[in-house]
Design an enzyme around this catalytic site. Structure first.
Site, PDB file in Angstrom:
ATOM      1  N   TYR A  60      47.014  45.455  44.718  1.00 38.36           N
ATOM      2  CA  TYR A  60      46.788  44.214  43.959  1.00 38.36           C
ATOM      3  C   TYR A  60      46.932  42.978  44.844  1.00 38.36           C
ATOM      4  CZ  TYR A  60      46.245  46.977  39.811  1.00 38.36           C
ATOM      5  OH  TYR A  60      45.748  47.896  38.907  1.00 38.36           O
TER       6      TYR A  60
ATOM      7  N   ARG B 169      43.468  42.647  46.219  1.00 42.10           N
ATOM      8  CA  ARG B 169      42.531  42.120  45.211  1.00 42.10           C
ATOM      9  C   ARG B 169      42.798  40.645  44.940  1.00 42.10           C
ATOM     10  NH1 ARG B 169      42.213  45.677  39.892  1.00 42.10           N
ATOM     11  NH2 ARG B 169      40.582  44.156  39.423  1.00 42.10           N
TER      12      ARG B 169
ATOM     13  N   GLN C 291      38.124  41.611  29.687  1.00 40.93           N
ATOM     14  CA  GLN C 291      38.806  42.781  30.269  1.00 40.93           C
ATOM     15  C   GLN C 291      39.133  42.489  31.733  1.00 40.93           C
ATOM     16  OE1 GLN C 291      36.783  46.695  28.809  1.00 40.93           O
ATOM     17  NE2 GLN C 291      35.214  45.071  28.679  1.00 40.93           N
TER      18      GLN C 291
ATOM     19  N   VAL D 101      40.691  40.713  35.044  1.00 38.95           N
ATOM     20  CA  VAL D 101      42.014  40.165  35.388  1.00 38.95           C
ATOM     21  C   VAL D 101      41.865  38.966  36.320  1.00 38.95           C
ATOM     22  CG1 VAL D 101      43.221  42.350  35.002  1.00 38.95           C
ATOM     23  CG2 VAL D 101      42.274  41.877  37.279  1.00 38.95           C
ATOM     24  N   ASP D 102      40.593  38.633  36.660  1.00 40.82           N
ATOM     25  CA  ASP D 102      40.399  37.434  37.480  1.00 40.82           C
ATOM     26  C   ASP D 102      40.554  36.183  36.611  1.00 40.82           C
ATOM     27  OD1 ASP D 102      36.959  38.309  37.306  1.00 40.82           O
ATOM     28  OD2 ASP D 102      37.789  36.501  36.401  1.00 40.82           O
TER      29      ASP D 102
ATOM     30  N   HIS E 149      43.551  42.960  29.698  1.00 40.58           N
ATOM     31  CA  HIS E 149      44.102  43.864  30.717  1.00 40.58           C
ATOM     32  C   HIS E 149      44.982  43.158  31.729  1.00 40.58           C
ATOM     33  CE1 HIS E 149      40.477  46.688  29.783  1.00 40.58           C
ATOM     34  NE2 HIS E 149      41.393  46.701  28.836  1.00 40.58           N
TER      35      HIS E 149
ATOM     36  N   SER F 246      30.698  48.169  30.524  1.00 37.94           N
ATOM     37  CA  SER F 246      30.079  49.460  30.192  1.00 37.94           C
ATOM     38  C   SER F 246      30.609  49.993  28.864  1.00 37.94           C
ATOM     39  CB  SER F 246      30.387  50.468  31.309  1.00 37.94           C
ATOM     40  OG  SER F 246      31.809  50.651  31.397  1.00 37.94           O
TER      41      SER F 246
END
Ligand code: APR
Length: 231
Positions: free
Chosen positions: A53, A56, A86, A88-89, A104, A177
């Site tokens: 993380y 990221r 959804q 997390v940015d 999330h 998706s």
């Protein structure tokens, strides 16, 4: 003025240079999801997960919101807009969206390992100090961990998301998706008669839950078409 709810997924941030999770060189092709996105993985090897993380987060700090994020933020001048993401940015927020529900979690925040959803223990991470290292402690003395909902963990904000759908006029799905529940199940809570648009360059299986107007384009182009033709 319309009441609009927009469910976004990883495809929303593709044009900003962030990768999706599935469908060809997705993140889960590169990293074993059970090692880096489950509570068991974190307990088994916390430093691997913290590093995943941290990487990221540092990547996110080099990215900018794209036109799609900005189109959504601009809708707020005329409509009531709730973003249910959804992702997390923080690109929706950085584009100016004010009402964002992160199902999330949030990459730019850290929380207590002992009480991950205790708001009093959540800390903001910054560009100057983006990493969480072993030994960094939350206020309750437990190890700080990424404020991310891992597979197998509760999704506390799903109730807020369901409530946000109660009185909407339009539901827009962008760049997901619809593989992961409970997020994918939100389609079941859209009041009947409310038009649903789905923006994705690929086909997405809505499992016959609702008739949707599919716009087979990228996020920005698809949202532009919706704004011009339907809002
Ligand atoms: N514009 C819009 N959509 C796009 C674009 C684009 N430029 N490029 C790809 N897509 C679509 C893909 O076709 C796919 O349907 O984005 C979707 C991304 O799907 P996933 O990779 O499964 O991502 P997402 O649906 O957000 O995953 C949900 O799974 O791993 C967990 O927690 C993680 O939040 C994530 C959740």
């Amino acid at each position: 003025m319309k009441k609009i709810a927009i469910l976004t997924g990883a495809g929303m941030s593709v044009e900003s240079g962030l990768s999706t999770f599935r469908g060809g060189n997705g993140m889960w092709d590169e990293y074993p999801v059970e090692q880096v996105a489950t509570i068991e993985g974190y307990i088994a090897n916390p430093s691997l997960v913290l590093e995943f993380y941290n990487k990221r987060r540092r990547e996110l700090l080099t990215k900018e919101p794209n036109m799609g994020h900005k189109l959504i933020a601009d809708l707020q001048s005329e409509h009531r807009v709730t973003v249910i993401t959804q992702n997390v940015d923080d690109l929706h927020e950085r584009a100016g969206s004010r009402d964002v529900i992160h199902l999330h979690g949030e990459l730019m925040k850290a929380c207590s390992t002992r009480a991950p959803h205790d708001p009093g223990q959540i800390v903001a991470l910054t560009a100057d100090a983006p990493d969480i290292e072993l030994g960094d402690k939350a206020a309750d003395g437990s190890q700080l961990r990424p404020f991310i909902v891992w597979f197998g963990e509760a999704v506390p904000r799903i109730e807020d998301a369901i409530r946000a759908l109660g009185d909407i006029d339009v539901f827009i799905i962008v760049g997901t998706s619809l593989n992961v529940y409970p997020a994918a199940g939100l389609l079941n809570y859209v009041p009947s008669g409310v038009p649903v648009f789905l923006v994705d360059p690929n086909d997405v299986d809505v499992r016959g839950v609702r008739r949707v107007t599919a716009i087979k384009k990228g996020a920005s182009e698809g949202l532009k078409e919706i704004v011009e033709k339907y809002l």
